[in-house]
Design an enzyme around this catalytic site. Sequence first.
Site, mmCIF file in Angstrom:
data_model
loop_
_atom_site.group_PDB
_atom_site.id
_atom_site.type_symbol
_atom_site.label_atom_id
_atom_site.label_comp_id
_atom_site.label_asym_id
_atom_site.label_seq_id
_atom_site.Cartn_x
_atom_site.Cartn_y
_atom_site.Cartn_z
ATOM 1 N N ASP A 1 0.881 -1.169 0.251
ATOM 2 C CA ASP A 1 0.272 0.118 -0.221
ATOM 3 C C ASP A 1 0.274 1.422 0.094
ATOM 4 O O ASP A 1 1.594 1.302 0.682
ATOM 5 C CB ASP A 1 -0.812 -0.015 0.997
ATOM 6 C CG ASP A 1 -2.065 1.065 1.587
ATOM 7 O OD1 ASP A 1 -1.842 2.303 0.405
ATOM 8 O OD2 ASP A 1 -2.944 0.519 1.893
ATOM 9 N N VAL A 2 0.473 1.887 -0.842
ATOM 10 C CA VAL A 2 1.943 3.549 -1.138
ATOM 11 C C VAL A 2 1.442 4.595 0.309
ATOM 12 O O VAL A 2 2.462 5.428 0.214
ATOM 13 C CB VAL A 2 0.880 3.822 -2.833
ATOM 14 C CG1 VAL A 2 0.063 4.271 -2.026
ATOM 15 C CG2 VAL A 2 2.814 4.946 -3.444
ATOM 16 N N TYR B 1 -10.622 13.534 -4.383
ATOM 17 C CA TYR B 1 -10.036 13.704 -5.279
ATOM 18 C C TYR B 1 -9.052 15.064 -5.323
ATOM 19 O O TYR B 1 -7.564 15.024 -5.039
ATOM 20 C CB TYR B 1 -10.810 12.738 -6.308
ATOM 21 C CG TYR B 1 -9.351 12.267 -7.348
ATOM 22 C CD1 TYR B 1 -8.654 11.517 -7.402
ATOM 23 C CD2 TYR B 1 -9.412 13.076 -8.362
ATOM 24 C CE1 TYR B 1 -8.037 11.326 -8.164
ATOM 25 C CE2 TYR B 1 -8.388 12.909 -9.751
ATOM 26 C CZ TYR B 1 -7.465 11.947 -9.565
ATOM 27 O OH TYR B 1 -6.284 11.398 -10.091
HETATM 28 N N1 LIG Z 1 -7.453 8.396 -15.974
HETATM 29 C C1 LIG Z 1 -7.297 9.594 -15.466
HETATM 30 O O1 LIG Z 1 -8.555 10.410 -16.053
HETATM 31 C C2 LIG Z 1 -6.157 10.536 -14.690
HETATM 32 C C3 LIG Z 1 -6.321 11.728 -14.990
HETATM 33 C C4 LIG Z 1 -5.265 12.298 -13.885
HETATM 34 C C5 LIG Z 1 -5.202 11.828 -13.359
HETATM 35 N N2 LIG Z 1 -4.586 11.086 -13.203
HETATM 36 C C6 LIG Z 1 -3.784 9.789 -12.247
HETATM 37 O O2 LIG Z 1 -2.834 8.626 -12.726
HETATM 38 C C7 LIG Z 1 -2.544 8.286 -11.791
HETATM 39 C C8 LIG Z 1 -2.454 6.054 -12.329
HETATM 40 O O3 LIG Z 1 -3.754 6.445 -12.121
HETATM 41 P P1 LIG Z 1 -4.832 5.611 -13.818
HETATM 42 O O4 LIG Z 1 -5.848 6.636 -15.077
HETATM 43 O O5 LIG Z 1 -3.213 4.820 -14.414
HETATM 44 O O6 LIG Z 1 -5.088 4.112 -12.825
HETATM 45 P P2 LIG Z 1 -4.933 2.636 -12.995
HETATM 46 O O7 LIG Z 1 -6.718 2.277 -11.364
HETATM 47 O O8 LIG Z 1 -5.065 2.810 -13.946
HETATM 48 O O9 LIG Z 1 -3.081 2.553 -12.446
HETATM 49 C C9 LIG Z 1 -3.933 3.210 -10.175
HETATM 50 C C10 LIG Z 1 -2.250 1.979 -9.862
HETATM 51 O O10 LIG Z 1 -2.217 2.943 -8.750
HETATM 52 C C11 LIG Z 1 -2.502 1.887 -7.963
HETATM 53 N N3 LIG Z 1 -3.115 1.707 -6.515
HETATM 54 C C12 LIG Z 1 -4.499 2.129 -6.365
HETATM 55 N N4 LIG Z 1 -3.862 2.408 -4.218
HETATM 56 C C13 LIG Z 1 -3.154 2.161 -4.277
HETATM 57 C C14 LIG Z 1 -2.203 2.487 -2.731
HETATM 58 N N5 LIG Z 1 -3.236 2.515 -1.816
HETATM 59 N N6 LIG Z 1 -1.188 1.409 -3.066
HETATM 60 C C15 LIG Z 1 -0.076 0.960 -4.248
HETATM 61 N N7 LIG Z 1 -1.437 1.332 -4.936
HETATM 62 C C16 LIG Z 1 -2.389 1.513 -5.416
HETATM 63 C C17 LIG Z 1 -3.814 0.527 -8.315
HETATM 64 O O11 LIG Z 1 -3.773 -0.307 -7.926
HETATM 65 C C18 LIG Z 1 -3.080 1.238 -10.275
HETATM 66 O O12 LIG Z 1 -2.758 -0.327 -10.271
HETATM 67 C C19 LIG Z 1 -3.361 8.367 -10.596
HETATM 68 O O13 LIG Z 1 -2.476 9.131 -9.925
HETATM 69 C C20 LIG Z 1 -4.390 9.274 -11.558
HETATM 70 O O14 LIG Z 1 -5.123 9.963 -9.860
HETATM 71 C C21 LIG Z 1 -5.464 9.849 -13.788
#
Ligand SMILES: NC(=O)c1ccc[n+]([C@@H]2O[C@H](COP(=O)([O-])OP(=O)(O)OC[C@H]3O[C@@H](n4cnc5c(N)ncnc54)[C@H](O)[C@@H]3O)[C@@H](O)[C@H]2O)c1
Length: 250
Positions: free
Chosen positions: A62-63, A154
Amino acid sequence: MNIDTISGLDGKVALVTGAAGDIGRATVALLRAHGMRIVAEDIHPAVAELAEPGCVVTLTGDVGDEQTARAAVDRALGEFGQLDVLVNNAGRTLNKRALDTSVDEWDAILATNARGNFLHSREALRVMVKQRSGTIVSVASVVSSVGMPDLAAYAASKGAIAQLTKVLAVEYGEHGIRVNAVAPGVVETNILAGIVEDSRATLASYGHLHPLGRVAKPAEIADVIAWLASPRASFVTGALIMADGGYTAL
Ligand SMILES: NC(=O)c1ccc[n+]([C@@H]2O[C@H](COP(=O)([O-])OP(=O)(O)OC[C@H]3O[C@@H](n4cnc5c(N)ncnc54)[C@H](O)[C@@H]3O)[C@@H](O)[C@H]2O)c1
């Protein structure tokens, strides 16, 4: 001249959190293509799929847990002897208005997105300050700087990342360390899994919110992360780089 020579990342070591997710996987793939060695961390056991002997080691945790951050940095030093780049990418969302958000939900989102970023940055900085080099790239969001409904916890967590980025850049610049964040618009990923039936299709339907008329692919965010991590961005620090298809230009 090959891509590695251009980027200056060849042979360097990165820790990538949230590596099993869509932006995480795209980032690991791109940094590997640039010749980096990687510690790939995620709470999801699927992160183990990324393992590559001698090149990518994986870690499940967990991060937002201090022990995970310590173990990940120790792993980089133990396996590869150095840590040059931290990519704070792990994150999750809560699509709720403030009045519908419980204290537990607020704390859980802040623990992952904001505390996780702080803990990993702090542990990485302990090494980078001694090395007198290193760079941190965090994945923020357009909601780090603009308001959007249904994202109270968020957006607060992403605002915290933007501010922490600036403070760390100011505090550790004199040690040769750069700290930046990328702020994506909507990206076609699985982040809404468990909230909607088809996360990628739902997110893809928000293209009209961006002047470019579409959402981003994960690889387009990975490109910005890799650039910020590389010496090609050597005078860039404390920046929140918008990779949002023009979303915040409206
Ligand atoms: N998808 C979008 O539209 C978007 C837009 C802006 C920012 N983001 C950001 O991009 C980043 C990556 O997200 P994504 O869109 O690839 O989604 P995703 O769900 O594919 O990837 C997120 C990853 O974070 C991991 N994770 C979640 N909670 C965790 C925890 N407590 N400990 C360790 N790992 C954990 C998940 O298991 C997952 O593999 C995130 O920070 C997200 O907020 C995404």
